[in-house]
Write an enzyme that holds these catalytic residues in place. Sequence first.
Site, mmCIF file in Angstrom:
data_model
loop_
_atom_site.group_PDB
_atom_site.id
_atom_site.type_symbol
_atom_site.label_atom_id
_atom_site.label_comp_id
_atom_site.label_asym_id
_atom_site.label_seq_id
_atom_site.Cartn_x
_atom_site.Cartn_y
_atom_site.Cartn_z
ATOM 1 N N SER A 1 -1.101 -56.693 20.452
ATOM 2 C CA SER A 1 -1.181 -55.744 21.559
ATOM 3 C C SER A 1 -0.259 -56.087 22.720
ATOM 4 O O SER A 1 0.944 -56.038 22.579
ATOM 5 C CB SER A 1 -2.630 -55.642 22.015
ATOM 6 O OG SER A 1 -2.758 -54.596 22.919
ATOM 7 N N HIS A 2 -0.828 -56.454 23.854
ATOM 8 C CA HIS A 2 -0.020 -56.663 25.054
ATOM 9 C C HIS A 2 0.585 -58.072 25.120
ATOM 10 O O HIS A 2 1.346 -58.351 26.045
ATOM 11 C CB HIS A 2 -0.878 -56.416 26.295
ATOM 12 C CG HIS A 2 -2.109 -57.266 26.303
ATOM 13 N ND1 HIS A 2 -3.186 -57.005 25.506
ATOM 14 C CD2 HIS A 2 -2.418 -58.373 26.989
ATOM 15 C CE1 HIS A 2 -4.113 -57.912 25.710
ATOM 16 N NE2 HIS A 2 -3.671 -58.760 26.607
ATOM 17 N N ASP B 1 1.321 -49.929 25.838
ATOM 18 C CA ASP B 1 1.466 -51.345 25.497
ATOM 19 C C ASP B 1 2.016 -51.543 24.088
ATOM 20 O O ASP B 1 2.445 -50.587 23.443
ATOM 21 C CB ASP B 1 0.122 -52.075 25.665
ATOM 22 C CG ASP B 1 -0.889 -51.646 24.608
ATOM 23 O OD1 ASP B 1 -0.809 -50.495 24.151
ATOM 24 O OD2 ASP B 1 -1.746 -52.458 24.228
ATOM 25 N N ASP C 1 0.835 -51.954 21.070
ATOM 26 C CA ASP C 1 0.325 -51.194 19.929
ATOM 27 C C ASP C 1 -0.091 -49.771 20.298
ATOM 28 O O ASP C 1 -0.697 -49.069 19.477
ATOM 29 C CB ASP C 1 -0.839 -51.932 19.263
ATOM 30 C CG ASP C 1 -2.007 -52.159 20.192
ATOM 31 O OD1 ASP C 1 -1.787 -52.262 21.413
ATOM 32 O OD2 ASP C 1 -3.148 -52.225 19.706
ATOM 33 N N ASP D 1 -2.254 -48.442 22.458
ATOM 34 C CA ASP D 1 -3.612 -47.995 22.802
ATOM 35 C C ASP D 1 -3.878 -47.999 24.302
ATOM 36 O O ASP D 1 -4.863 -47.427 24.758
ATOM 37 C CB ASP D 1 -4.682 -48.782 22.032
ATOM 38 C CG ASP D 1 -4.587 -50.280 22.217
ATOM 39 O OD1 ASP D 1 -3.662 -50.747 22.924
ATOM 40 O OD2 ASP D 1 -5.428 -50.991 21.637
ATOM 41 N N ARG D 2 -2.991 -48.628 25.082
ATOM 42 C CA ARG D 2 -3.223 -48.656 26.536
ATOM 43 C C ARG D 2 -2.374 -47.610 27.252
ATOM 44 O O ARG D 2 -1.362 -47.151 26.720
ATOM 45 C CB ARG D 2 -2.861 -50.025 27.107
ATOM 46 C CG ARG D 2 -3.725 -51.135 26.590
ATOM 47 C CD ARG D 2 -3.431 -52.410 27.327
ATOM 48 N NE ARG D 2 -4.298 -53.465 26.815
ATOM 49 C CZ ARG D 2 -4.668 -54.533 27.494
ATOM 50 N NH1 ARG D 2 -4.214 -54.714 28.724
ATOM 51 N NH2 ARG D 2 -5.465 -55.423 26.964
ATOM 52 N N LYS E 1 -8.946 -46.873 21.756
ATOM 53 C CA LYS E 1 -8.364 -46.286 22.946
ATOM 54 C C LYS E 1 -7.003 -45.727 22.564
ATOM 55 O O LYS E 1 -6.412 -46.163 21.581
ATOM 56 C CB LYS E 1 -8.280 -47.313 24.073
ATOM 57 C CG LYS E 1 -7.614 -48.631 23.730
ATOM 58 C CD LYS E 1 -7.812 -49.596 24.900
ATOM 59 C CE LYS E 1 -7.020 -50.875 24.727
ATOM 60 N NZ LYS E 1 -7.811 -51.958 24.142
HETATM 61 C C1 VG1 Z 1 -8.448 -57.453 26.974
HETATM 62 C C2 VG1 Z 1 -9.080 -56.420 27.870
HETATM 63 C C3 VG1 Z 1 -10.100 -55.608 27.089
HETATM 64 C C4 VG1 Z 1 -9.407 -54.979 25.876
HETATM 65 C C5 VG1 Z 1 -8.745 -56.061 25.056
HETATM 66 C C6 VG1 Z 1 -7.956 -55.509 23.882
HETATM 67 O O1 VG1 Z 1 -9.420 -58.351 26.513
HETATM 68 O O2 VG1 Z 1 -9.686 -57.023 28.986
HETATM 69 O O3 VG1 Z 1 -10.657 -54.641 27.927
HETATM 70 O O4 VG1 Z 1 -10.335 -54.285 25.086
HETATM 71 O O5 VG1 Z 1 -7.840 -56.810 25.858
HETATM 72 O O6 VG1 Z 1 -6.980 -54.625 24.315
HETATM 73 P P1 VG1 Z 1 -9.657 -59.787 27.185
HETATM 74 O O7 VG1 Z 1 -10.733 -60.435 26.327
HETATM 75 O O8 VG1 Z 1 -8.361 -60.503 27.157
HETATM 76 O O9 VG1 Z 1 -10.108 -59.536 28.581
HETATM 77 V V1 VG1 Z 1 -5.536 -54.567 23.483
HETATM 78 O O10 VG1 Z 1 -4.646 -53.274 24.071
HETATM 79 O O11 VG1 Z 1 -4.975 -56.092 23.699
HETATM 80 O O12 VG1 Z 1 -5.975 -54.287 21.906
HETATM 81 CO CO CO Z 2 -3.253 -52.689 22.857
#
Ligand code: VG1
Ligand code: CO
Length: 543
Positions: free
Chosen positions: A113-114, A277, A279, A281-282, A376
């Site tokens: 993801s990010h 982001d 993937d 979803d954000r 998302k």
């Molecule tokens: C973070 C965010 C959470 C989100 C998760 C996955 O997790 O706070 O709200 O669902 O990333 O998003 P954490 O445990 O680092 O706070 V993504 O776009 O990385 O799949």
């Molecule tokens: Co993501």
Amino acid sequence: MSQTVTTRPFQDQRPGTSGLRKPVSVFQQPHYLENFVQALFDCVAKDIVGATLVLGGDGRYHNREAIQTILRIAAANKVGHVVVGRGGIYSTPAVSAAIRKRHAAGGIILSASHNPGGPEGDFGIKYNSRNGGPAPESLTERIFSRSKEIDRYFIAEPQHIDIDRPGTYRLDTLNVEVIDPVEEYAQFMQRLFDFERIREMLQEGLRISFDAMHAVTGPYAKAIFEDLLGAPQGSVHNGIPLADFGGGHPDPNLTYAAALVAQMQAPDGPDFGAASDGDGDRNMILGKQFFVTPSDSLAVLAANATRVPGYKDGIVGVARSMPTSRAVDRVAAALDIPCFETPTGWKFFGNLLDADRITLCGEESFGTGSNHVREKDGLWAVLFWLNLLAVRKQSVADIVREHWREYGRDVYTRHDYENIDATAAHGLMNALRDRFDTLIGQVHAGLSVTAADDFAYDDPIDGSRTEHQGLRILFGNEARIIFRLSGTGTQGATLRVYIERQETRDTHIDADAQVLLRSLIEAADTIAGIRKHTGRNAPDVIT
Ligand code: VG1
Ligand code: CO
């Protein structure tokens, strides 16, 4: 032909907030990916034999190799059919949609993801179930247990599948179907939103800017915004997915999407800006010289849902992750629909969506979505906003300000301290938890602490209980400070501090959040000893 390979288990394959994420070098160890995929297949064997799976990733480094390996393991485990996104690229929400549309048994998403990509960056893998949503904790924990004892995996002989060319291929008994996922997703979005109206608005001169951050949404955004909606070529920036995201951090927030933020700050800048982001979803939503917090965005979408075609009959309920501001709660109250508070992570919305208890949901971490999929969905949120702008014919800032005047404003900020020492981070959390009793009644920032707890969630659908989801310091209904450790990082620990205060006095409603929250931000340090424990004087990321 397939073979059985003898292997030794790894002890560190516990999925976090969203799948298993590790540095690329960890995933490149012999057997590491194979073990995890086999552990997963062992846990879902009865669902996948002869069935369909969807497979793709955000295009980051190691994506292509991992896809070839997973196809061979799928063949050896007697999966019937695998749908692969062209070039191995498939956004998370598009995978979710594809699983649902095809009635597939599930899907595998390769993404961190990010998190940054490239040889020195991170890689990740996540399993989504039949409903299109992230596997629930019960399943991820079973996969983890299995991964700790696994001693063999099944894999077909090396055979290269040309994942760049759409078509159907054969890998032993497995059917591999390579598709272009963009078209299917774009069609889906046209059923939810009024593309005609958005096109007219763009023709009339509204200027948009979308930053794909060299990640997965580039091809989708170009097809939707430029080709279908007629935004001028060049409205999509960084639209070509790169294995290292161009060296950037594909996280759409004020710090990592700085170029877009600067563009939107300029007096002659575009009217609407957005980013997604790694993937897809954000989403981050910006107006001209205006930032919409994700918590406010969710509340605005909920309050205006009936104005867009996909939700014209109304919404049955909403949900937000616990650290997300309570702005949407007030909308739910006004609409007289339920509002659920879940732990961080999209997987907790799945049961509520499946049971039709909610229509919209979101997280403060730039995540917004609905019952259209079980993830998302970044571009969905952007289209929702564009549809709203086209209907309301107001600027982003005016829509949000009007919302604040009607419901009050939940002034909100999140401060992240990244890559801090893990022992220090746990020390901070443990020390704070131990002091809960003494905190009650203390006055900070002029407010009295009314409760302090360690958030736990009882799922109203399946009765499961999830504990230790963040430490909450509550100041009545007026304010909250929440401390949580990230479950997606791969180095040290990341402390997230979420600070929120309800503001109803009209005069202050428009002021800067960091200013309005200054005394609560100081209180967070006094209460938890952030500087003392972490040795840091300031957060790395403020949103
Ligand atoms: C973070 C965010 C959470 C989100 C998760 C996955 O997790 O706070 O709200 O669902 O990333 O998003 P954490 O445990 O680092 O706070 V993504 O776009 O990385 O799949
Ligand atoms: Co993501």
